[in-house]
Scaffold this motif. Structure first.
Motif, mmCIF file in Angstrom:
data_model
loop_
_atom_site.group_PDB
_atom_site.id
_atom_site.type_symbol
_atom_site.label_atom_id
_atom_site.label_comp_id
_atom_site.label_asym_id
_atom_site.label_seq_id
_atom_site.Cartn_x
_atom_site.Cartn_y
_atom_site.Cartn_z
ATOM 1 N N LEU A 248 0.867 -1.163 -0.134
ATOM 2 C CA LEU A 248 0.016 0.010 0.015
ATOM 3 C C LEU A 248 1.034 1.240 0.064
ATOM 4 C CD1 LEU A 248 -2.634 1.524 0.267
ATOM 5 C CD2 LEU A 248 -2.624 1.019 2.707
ATOM 6 N N TRP A 249 1.844 1.422 1.001
ATOM 7 C CA TRP A 249 2.668 2.592 0.852
ATOM 8 C C TRP A 249 3.306 2.727 -0.364
ATOM 9 C CZ3 TRP A 249 0.139 3.731 4.589
ATOM 10 C CH2 TRP A 249 0.158 3.233 5.812
ATOM 11 N N VAL A 250 4.098 1.584 -1.090
ATOM 12 C CA VAL A 250 4.732 1.691 -2.372
ATOM 13 C C VAL A 250 3.642 2.207 -3.353
ATOM 14 C CG1 VAL A 250 6.114 0.460 -4.034
ATOM 15 C CG2 VAL A 250 6.476 0.043 -1.449
ATOM 16 N N TRP A 251 2.639 1.713 -3.561
ATOM 17 C CA TRP A 251 1.437 2.113 -4.426
ATOM 18 C C TRP A 251 1.030 3.499 -4.448
ATOM 19 C CZ3 TRP A 251 -3.921 3.278 -3.255
ATOM 20 C CH2 TRP A 251 -4.548 3.646 -4.388
ATOM 21 N N LEU A 252 1.005 4.050 -2.908
ATOM 22 C CA LEU A 252 0.574 5.591 -2.774
ATOM 23 C C LEU A 252 1.678 6.399 -3.181
ATOM 24 C CD1 LEU A 252 -1.108 5.160 0.607
ATOM 25 C CD2 LEU A 252 -2.258 5.731 -1.431
ATOM 26 N N ALA A 253 3.124 6.054 -2.879
ATOM 27 C CA ALA A 253 4.216 6.730 -3.149
ATOM 28 C C ALA A 253 4.744 6.809 -4.745
ATOM 29 C CB ALA A 253 5.236 6.559 -2.285
ATOM 30 N N PHE A 254 4.554 5.631 -5.150
ATOM 31 C CA PHE A 254 5.181 5.371 -6.492
ATOM 32 C C PHE A 254 4.476 4.655 -7.522
ATOM 33 C CE2 PHE A 254 8.874 4.918 -3.600
ATOM 34 C CZ PHE A 254 9.758 5.836 -4.067
ATOM 35 N N ASP A 255 3.001 4.660 -7.271
ATOM 36 C CA ASP A 255 2.041 4.041 -8.267
ATOM 37 C C ASP A 255 2.426 2.662 -8.688
ATOM 38 O OD1 ASP A 255 -0.260 4.135 -9.326
ATOM 39 O OD2 ASP A 255 0.555 4.799 -11.311
ATOM 40 N N GLU A 256 3.366 1.752 -7.734
ATOM 41 C CA GLU A 256 3.514 0.325 -8.249
ATOM 42 C C GLU A 256 2.210 -0.200 -8.473
ATOM 43 O OE1 GLU A 256 5.292 -3.006 -5.563
ATOM 44 O OE2 GLU A 256 6.845 -2.054 -6.451
ATOM 45 N N GLN A 257 1.863 -0.604 -9.362
ATOM 46 C CA GLN A 257 0.534 -1.233 -9.655
ATOM 47 C C GLN A 257 0.279 -2.477 -8.943
ATOM 48 O OE1 GLN A 257 -2.009 0.372 -11.323
ATOM 49 N NE2 GLN A 257 -0.578 2.047 -11.322
ATOM 50 N N VAL A 258 -0.828 -2.515 -8.155
ATOM 51 C CA VAL A 258 -1.259 -3.879 -7.486
ATOM 52 C C VAL A 258 -2.488 -4.282 -8.349
ATOM 53 C CG1 VAL A 258 -2.027 -4.747 -5.550
ATOM 54 C CG2 VAL A 258 -0.177 -2.863 -5.487
ATOM 55 N N GLY A 259 -2.499 -5.553 -8.742
ATOM 56 C CA GLY A 259 -3.475 -5.822 -9.542
ATOM 57 C C GLY A 259 -4.892 -6.281 -8.699
ATOM 58 N N MET A 260 -6.232 -6.563 -9.370
ATOM 59 C CA MET A 260 -7.054 -6.888 -8.882
ATOM 60 C C MET A 260 -6.914 -8.238 -7.814
ATOM 61 S SD MET A 260 -10.196 -6.101 -7.592
ATOM 62 C CE MET A 260 -10.257 -4.932 -8.946
ATOM 63 N N PRO A 261 -6.236 -9.233 -8.128
ATOM 64 C CA PRO A 261 -5.993 -10.403 -7.331
ATOM 65 C C PRO A 261 -5.459 -10.135 -6.128
ATOM 66 C CG PRO A 261 -5.341 -10.824 -9.548
ATOM 67 C CD PRO A 261 -5.821 -9.412 -9.525
ATOM 68 N N ALA A 262 -4.305 -9.120 -6.213
ATOM 69 C CA ALA A 262 -3.753 -8.627 -4.920
ATOM 70 C C ALA A 262 -4.534 -7.947 -3.737
ATOM 71 C CB ALA A 262 -2.409 -7.823 -5.214
ATOM 72 N N LEU A 263 -5.504 -7.131 -4.550
ATOM 73 C CA LEU A 263 -6.262 -6.339 -3.697
ATOM 74 C C LEU A 263 -7.301 -7.422 -3.009
ATOM 75 C CD1 LEU A 263 -7.033 -3.380 -6.041
ATOM 76 C CD2 LEU A 263 -5.832 -3.411 -4.026
ATOM 77 N N ILE A 264 -7.940 -8.269 -3.614
ATOM 78 C CA ILE A 264 -8.909 -9.235 -3.270
ATOM 79 C C ILE A 264 -8.050 -10.230 -2.031
ATOM 80 C CG2 ILE A 264 -10.325 -11.167 -3.795
ATOM 81 C CD1 ILE A 264 -10.898 -9.962 -6.545
ATOM 82 N N GLY A 265 -7.193 -10.741 -2.696
ATOM 83 C CA GLY A 265 -6.428 -11.627 -1.408
ATOM 84 C C GLY A 265 -5.933 -10.891 -0.495
#
Length: 287
Positions: A248-265
Motif C-alpha cells: 500500500l505505501w509503495v502504491w501510494l508513493a510510486f504508483d507500483e501497480q497492484v492488480g485485482m488479485p492482490a487487492l482481493i487477496g
C-alpha cells in the motif's frame, strides 16, 4: 497477565506498521543492494547503539552474556534476515515479498511447536487457512527469473524472522536491542567492501536513515520484545498486516501497480487477522 498480553499485542502492531515501510524506503533509496545494506546498517547502529548505551546499566556483563551460544545464534539469524530482506525487495515487487512473508505465522508456530512445545488454538488454524486462501489469490501472477530469486530470498528472510521470534521467547534474558545492534554491525561489515563507492544523494541517505532507524532498528526490537508477551504464532499472525500495508505505501508513493488479485487477496488476509483479533479467546489445543 491480561495487561501483559494486551501490551504485547499493541507493541507488535506498532512494530508491524513501522516494519511495513521498509519496501517504501528501499524504493526511495534507489541504490544497489550492498549500498542500501551498508548505509541502513550505519544509521541503525547510530540510533540503537546510542539508545542501548544510555538505557543499559551493566553494559560489560550484558555484552558478555549476549556473546554466548543463544545470543550468537540470534545475531546470526539477524544477519541472514537483514541481508535477505533487502535482496528480496530489490529483486521482486513488494507485493511478492509480502506474499511470501505471509507464511510467517505458520513457520513461527512450527518452530515454536518443536522448540518450545507451544500450542495453538483452533481459531488460529482456521484464520490461518483463510489467510492462506488470500495469499494464493495474491500470488496469481507470472514470474520472471528475478521474481523467482526474490521469492526464494524472501522465504529465507521469513524463516529467519520466525526463528528470531522463537529465539527471543525461548531466551527472555537476551538483550534484543544489543542483539539487533551486533547483527547490524556484522551486516554492515559484510556489505562495506561490496557496496559501490559513489556517494549517495541527500534524499537517498534520508531514505536509508529512515530504513535503518524505523524498520531495522525500532520495529525489529519492538516485534521481538512484544513477541515475548504473546504466543509466537500470534505475534507472527499480527505481522501479517505487513502483507497489506507494505504494498500500500509503495502504491501510494510510486504508483507500483497492484492488480485485482492482490487487492482481493490482501482484503481476505486483513479480514482473517481482524477476525482473530476481535473474537474472544479460547483454550489452546495441540496443533
Amino acid at each position: 497477565m491480561l495487561r501483559s498480553r494486551l501490551a504485547g499485542f499493541i507493541v507488535v502492531l506498532i512494530s508491524t506498521v513501522l516494519w511495513s515501510t521498509a519496501g517504501l524506503f528501499v524504493q526511495m533509496a534507489d541504490l544497489d543492494t550492498w549500498s542500501v545494506v551498508a548505509w541502513r546498517s550505519l544509521f541503525s547502529i547510530l540510533a540503537l547503539g546510542v539508545f542501548w548505551v544510555v538505557a543499559t546499566g551493566n553494559r560489560a556483563a550484558t555484552l558478555q552474556a549476549t556473546l554466548r551460544g543463544p545470543g550468537m545464534l540470534a545475531i546470526l539469524i539477524g544477519i541472514v534476515g537483514g541481508i535477505s530482506y533487502i535482496v528480496a525487495l530489490q529483486m521482486t515487487s513488494v507485493a511478492n515479498v509480502m506474499t511470501v512473508y505471509a507464511a510467517l505465522p505458520f513457520i513461527a508456530s512450527a518452530i515454536a511447536f518443536f522448540a518450545l512445545g507451544e500450542r495453538v488454538t483452533t481459531r488460529f488454524v482456521v484464520c490461518g487457512l483463510i489467510a492462506s486462501f488470500g495469499i494464493l489469490i495474491m500470488s496469481g501472477s507470472a514470474l520472471s527469473f528475478n521474481d523467482i530469486v526474490g521469492i526464494v530470498t524472501a522465504l529465507v528472510m521469513t524463516v529467519s524472522f520466525a526463528a528470531a521470534l522463537v529465539q527471543a521467547k525461548r531466551y527472555p534474558h537476551l538483550d534484543m536491542t544489543l542483539v539487533t545492534v551486533l547483527s547490524t554491525v556484522a551486516t554492515g561489515i559484510i556489505a562495506l567492501p561490496l557496496m559501490k563507492n559513489s556517494a549517495p544523494e541527500p534524499y537517498q541517505l534520508l531514505a536509508c536513515a529512515l530504513l535503518g532507524t524505523l524498520t531495522t532498528g525500532v520495529a525489529n526490537v519492538l516485534s521481538l520484545v512484544g513477541g515475548r508477551l504473546i504466543r509466537s504464532g500470534e505475534a507472527a499472525f499480527l505481522l501479517l498486516l505487513d502483507v497489506v500495508l507494505g504494498p500500500l505505501w509503495v502504491w501510494l508513493a510510486f504508483d507500483e501497480q497492484v492488480g485485482m488479485p492482490a487487492l482481493i487477496g490482501g482484503s481476505i488476509v486483513m479480514g482473517a487477522v481482524t477476525w482473530y483479533l476481535v473474537r474472544p479467546g479460547e483454550t489452546a489445543k495441540t496443533a
